[in-house]
Design an enzyme around this catalytic site. Structure first.
Site, PDB file in Angstrom:
ATOM      1  N   LYS A  14     -80.522  32.694  41.704  1.00 18.62           N
ATOM      2  CA  LYS A  14     -80.531  33.453  42.954  1.00 18.62           C
ATOM      3  C   LYS A  14     -79.478  32.953  43.947  1.00 18.62           C
ATOM      4  CE  LYS A  14     -83.881  32.864  45.805  1.00 18.62           C
ATOM      5  NZ  LYS A  14     -85.076  32.846  46.644  1.00 18.62           N
ATOM      6  N   ARG A  89     -93.136  37.344  53.316  1.00 17.55           N
ATOM      7  CA  ARG A  89     -94.083  36.761  52.373  1.00 17.55           C
ATOM      8  C   ARG A  89     -95.422  37.489  52.401  1.00 17.55           C
ATOM      9  NH1 ARG A  89     -91.024  34.071  49.170  1.00 17.55           N
ATOM     10  NH2 ARG A  89     -90.461  31.944  49.710  1.00 17.55           N
ATOM     11  N   ARG A 128     -81.115  20.863  29.575  1.00 17.47           N
ATOM     12  CA  ARG A 128     -79.813  20.565  30.167  1.00 17.47           C
ATOM     13  C   ARG A 128     -79.648  19.088  30.513  1.00 17.47           C
ATOM     14  NH1 ARG A 128     -80.673  24.254  35.656  1.00 17.47           N
ATOM     15  NH2 ARG A 128     -82.130  22.830  36.688  1.00 17.47           N
ATOM     16  N   ARG A 162     -82.020  15.354  34.925  1.00 23.61           N
ATOM     17  CA  ARG A 162     -82.756  15.326  36.189  1.00 23.61           C
ATOM     18  C   ARG A 162     -84.248  15.229  35.883  1.00 23.61           C
ATOM     19  NH1 ARG A 162     -80.392  20.340  39.459  1.00 23.61           N
ATOM     20  NH2 ARG A 162     -82.562  20.284  40.131  1.00 23.61           N
ATOM     21  N   ARG A 173     -93.398  25.798  39.167  1.00 25.71           N
ATOM     22  CA  ARG A 173     -92.547  26.571  40.077  1.00 25.71           C
ATOM     23  C   ARG A 173     -92.662  28.067  39.825  1.00 25.71           C
ATOM     24  NH1 ARG A 173     -87.275  22.961  39.622  1.00 25.71           N
ATOM     25  NH2 ARG A 173     -87.904  21.234  40.961  1.00 25.71           N
TER      26      ARG A 173
END
Ligand SMILES: [Zn+2]
Length: 217
Positions: A14, A89, A128, A162, A173
């Protein structure tokens, strides 16, 4: 002028797509957090109200948020249109947004959702890794170094991942994203404003799909 809401879970790209729209079309991305901080810092009338509320340890009301968005929409750099990010929201905020835009002779043109396949997203994110020395990006499945364990670019043998690139974080998430968008998506679905784009496609393909929507193609 085109006003859109851009939706997409973390990892859908995004941010990249929003910056491209800013760069290519002169649109402005508006996130409520950034706007709030900017209004407080600039000491605008609504910013001062927000500051007082926050200093009293209270939550900033919808009314103040609307006021801040209104002030922001009145600035000349929004003439090419805006990308709402993280707002609205709730149904009440969606109604406020309609009013804010209508008061300015504008409307919301599209709600674009970057769709992802959750399992594919997990694979994309958890696979990744980057070179610890030059930061070149790699992937367990999609882009291994040509010589195993050696960076193509700088020859380093140190790589890093990470810590939040793990399956549990990605799934949490996604769940948070669904919970946040659930109250507003049906409102815009009914109005025929929701357009879905495959967020798993190549970045350029996603950009073209968004452009086609904005151009009414
Ligand atoms: Zn390297």
């Amino acid at each position: 002028m085109t006003n859109i809401i851009l939706l997409g879970p973390p990892g859908a790209g995004k941010g990249t797509q929003a910056s491209r729209l800013e760069h290519d079309r002169g649109m402005i991305q508006l996130s409520t957090g950034d706007m709030l901080r900017a209004a407080v810092k600039a000491g605008t009338p609504v910013g001062l109200q927000a500051k007082a509320v926050m200093e009293a340890g209270q939550l900033v009301s919808d009314e103040i948020v609307s006021g801040i968005i209104g002030e922001r929409l009145d600035q000349p750099d929004t003439g090419k249109g805006v990308i709402f990010d993280g707002y609205p929201r709730t149904a009440a905020q969606a109604a406020s947004l309609d009013t804010l835009l209508a008061d300015r002779g504008q409307a919301l043109d599209h709600v674009i959702e970057l769709e992802v396949d959750e399992d594919a997203l997990v694979e994309r994110i958890t696979g990744r890794f980057t070179c610890a020395k030059c930061n070149e990006g790699y992937h367990d499945r999609f882009k291994q170094p040509k010589a195993a364990g050696v960076c193509d670019v700088c020859g380093s043998t140190e790589f890093k991942r990470r810590p939040d690139d793990n399956e549990e974080t990605v799934r949490t998430r996604m769940a948070e994203y669904r919970a946040k968008t659930a109250p507003i998506l049906p409102i815009y679905e009914v109005r025929g404003l929701v357009k879905r784009v495959d967020g798993m496609a190549d970045i350029d393909v996603v950009t073209s799909a968004i452009e086609a929507i904005l151009d009414g193609r």
